[in-house]
Design a protein around this motif. Structure first.
Motif, PDB file in Angstrom:
ATOM      1  N   ALA A  14      49.492 152.226  92.569  1.00  0.00           N
ATOM      2  CA  ALA A  14      50.456 151.815  92.920  1.00  0.00           C
ATOM      3  C   ALA A  14      50.386 149.846  92.877  1.00  0.00           C
ATOM      4  O   ALA A  14      51.679 149.336  92.319  1.00  0.00           O
ATOM      5  N   ILE A  15      49.439 149.451  92.770  1.00  0.00           N
ATOM      6  CA  ILE A  15      49.119 147.843  92.996  1.00  0.00           C
ATOM      7  C   ILE A  15      48.637 147.623  91.520  1.00  0.00           C
ATOM      8  O   ILE A  15      48.049 146.622  91.595  1.00  0.00           O
ATOM      9  N   GLY A  16      48.149 148.411  90.609  1.00  0.00           N
ATOM     10  CA  GLY A  16      47.799 147.975  89.425  1.00  0.00           C
ATOM     11  C   GLY A  16      46.777 148.211  88.991  1.00  0.00           C
ATOM     12  O   GLY A  16      46.631 148.240  87.430  1.00  0.00           O
ATOM     13  N   GLU A  17      45.415 149.247  89.819  1.00  0.00           N
ATOM     14  CA  GLU A  17      44.639 149.784  89.248  1.00  0.00           C
ATOM     15  C   GLU A  17      44.521 150.841  88.190  1.00  0.00           C
ATOM     16  O   GLU A  17      45.402 151.511  88.297  1.00  0.00           O
ATOM     17  N   GLU A  18      43.569 151.346  87.181  1.00  0.00           N
ATOM     18  CA  GLU A  18      43.381 151.377  86.710  1.00  0.00           C
ATOM     19  C   GLU A  18      41.859 153.167  87.021  1.00  0.00           C
ATOM     20  O   GLU A  18      41.388 152.489  87.093  1.00  0.00           O
ATOM     21  N   TYR A  19      42.725 154.693  86.306  1.00  0.00           N
ATOM     22  CA  TYR A  19      41.065 154.580  86.776  1.00  0.00           C
ATOM     23  C   TYR A  19      41.297 156.325  85.788  1.00  0.00           C
ATOM     24  O   TYR A  19      42.420 156.589  85.214  1.00  0.00           O
ATOM     25  N   SER A  20      39.744 156.731  85.267  1.00  0.00           N
ATOM     26  CA  SER A  20      39.193 158.055  84.266  1.00  0.00           C
ATOM     27  C   SER A  20      39.205 159.312  85.463  1.00  0.00           C
ATOM     28  O   SER A  20      38.253 158.264  86.900  1.00  0.00           O
ATOM     29  N   TRP A  29      42.696 159.771  82.322  1.00  0.00           N
ATOM     30  CA  TRP A  29      42.830 158.720  82.177  1.00  0.00           C
ATOM     31  C   TRP A  29      44.118 158.038  82.824  1.00  0.00           C
ATOM     32  O   TRP A  29      45.349 158.544  82.781  1.00  0.00           O
ATOM     33  N   VAL A  30      44.295 157.204  83.664  1.00  0.00           N
ATOM     34  CA  VAL A  30      45.928 156.279  84.452  1.00  0.00           C
ATOM     35  C   VAL A  30      45.550 155.529  84.145  1.00  0.00           C
ATOM     36  O   VAL A  30      45.204 155.432  84.923  1.00  0.00           O
ATOM     37  N   GLY A  35      56.154 148.016  83.842  1.00  0.00           N
ATOM     38  CA  GLY A  35      57.428 149.275  84.033  1.00  0.00           C
ATOM     39  C   GLY A  35      57.172 151.093  83.692  1.00  0.00           C
ATOM     40  O   GLY A  35      57.807 151.676  82.799  1.00  0.00           O
ATOM     41  N   ALA A  36      55.865 151.019  83.101  1.00  0.00           N
ATOM     42  CA  ALA A  36      55.839 152.265  82.217  1.00  0.00           C
ATOM     43  C   ALA A  36      53.921 153.188  83.227  1.00  0.00           C
ATOM     44  O   ALA A  36      53.241 151.998  82.785  1.00  0.00           O
ATOM     45  N   TYR A  37      53.779 154.002  83.359  1.00  0.00           N
ATOM     46  CA  TYR A  37      52.875 153.909  84.263  1.00  0.00           C
ATOM     47  C   TYR A  37      52.394 155.841  83.031  1.00  0.00           C
ATOM     48  O   TYR A  37      52.834 156.029  82.259  1.00  0.00           O
ATOM     49  N   TYR A  38      51.439 155.560  82.631  1.00  0.00           N
ATOM     50  CA  TYR A  38      50.677 156.413  81.720  1.00  0.00           C
ATOM     51  C   TYR A  38      49.771 157.422  82.228  1.00  0.00           C
ATOM     52  O   TYR A  38      48.599 157.123  82.565  1.00  0.00           O
ATOM     53  N   PHE A  39      49.989 158.743  81.970  1.00  0.00           N
ATOM     54  CA  PHE A  39      48.867 159.507  82.607  1.00  0.00           C
ATOM     55  C   PHE A  39      48.419 160.774  81.326  1.00  0.00           C
ATOM     56  O   PHE A  39      49.022 161.245  80.405  1.00  0.00           O
ATOM     57  N   THR A  47      50.191 162.225  76.120  1.00  0.00           N
ATOM     58  CA  THR A  47      50.322 161.369  77.632  1.00  0.00           C
ATOM     59  C   THR A  47      51.017 161.881  77.821  1.00  0.00           C
ATOM     60  O   THR A  47      52.472 162.253  77.740  1.00  0.00           O
ATOM     61  N   GLN A  48      51.366 162.111  79.749  1.00  0.00           N
ATOM     62  CA  GLN A  48      52.980 161.758  79.664  1.00  0.00           C
ATOM     63  C   GLN A  48      53.160 160.423  80.376  1.00  0.00           C
ATOM     64  O   GLN A  48      52.168 159.255  81.146  1.00  0.00           O
ATOM     65  N   GLU A  49      54.658 159.950  80.321  1.00  0.00           N
ATOM     66  CA  GLU A  49      54.804 158.924  80.700  1.00  0.00           C
ATOM     67  C   GLU A  49      55.664 158.071  82.087  1.00  0.00           C
ATOM     68  O   GLU A  49      56.466 159.477  82.190  1.00  0.00           O
ATOM     69  N   PHE A  50      56.035 157.828  83.109  1.00  0.00           N
ATOM     70  CA  PHE A  50      56.650 157.634  84.241  1.00  0.00           C
ATOM     71  C   PHE A  50      56.778 155.975  84.810  1.00  0.00           C
ATOM     72  O   PHE A  50      55.848 155.642  84.260  1.00  0.00           O
ATOM     73  N   GLU A  51      57.979 155.958  84.917  1.00  0.00           N
ATOM     74  CA  GLU A  51      58.553 154.758  85.149  1.00  0.00           C
ATOM     75  C   GLU A  51      58.247 154.165  86.473  1.00  0.00           C
ATOM     76  O   GLU A  51      57.961 152.881  87.223  1.00  0.00           O
ATOM     77  N   THR A  52      57.922 155.191  87.729  1.00  0.00           N
ATOM     78  CA  THR A  52      57.124 154.587  88.533  1.00  0.00           C
ATOM     79  C   THR A  52      55.431 155.023  88.934  1.00  0.00           C
ATOM     80  O   THR A  52      55.257 156.201  88.501  1.00  0.00           O
TER      81      THR A  52
END
Length: 76
Positions: A14-20, A29-30, A35-39, A47-52
């Motif tokens: 939620a605060i911008g970190e990315e993880y595998s 990988w997240v 404006g977009a979050y990717y899983f 890849t799945q894409e989300f707005e939040t």
């Protein structure tokens, strides 16, 4: 991953970190852009894409299961 770690994982994203992480010997990988979050599943770049980040956790799935249903089997 413990419940505490899962909550920290959600807060970090939620605060911008990315993880595998690994789930059933598959790497995921997240990540995000403005404006977009990717899983993403690394093997085939599915890849799945989300707005939040909230949407990622509400509807993002691995093999038909929500992350909240499988977090205890996720390995960092």
């Amino acid at each position: 991953m413990t419940l505490k770690e899962f909550i920290e994982f959600q807060e970090g994203i939620a605060i911008g970190e990315e993880y595998s992480f690994t789930y059933q010997n598959e790497e995921y990988w997240v990540s995000q852009n403005p404006g977009a979050y990717y899983f993403t599943r690394v093997r085939d770049s599915y890849t799945q894409e989300f707005e939040t980040s909230e949407a990622l956790f509400k509807i993002g799935k691995i093999e038909g299961r929500l992350l909240s249903e499988i977090y205890m089997d996720i390995e960092w």
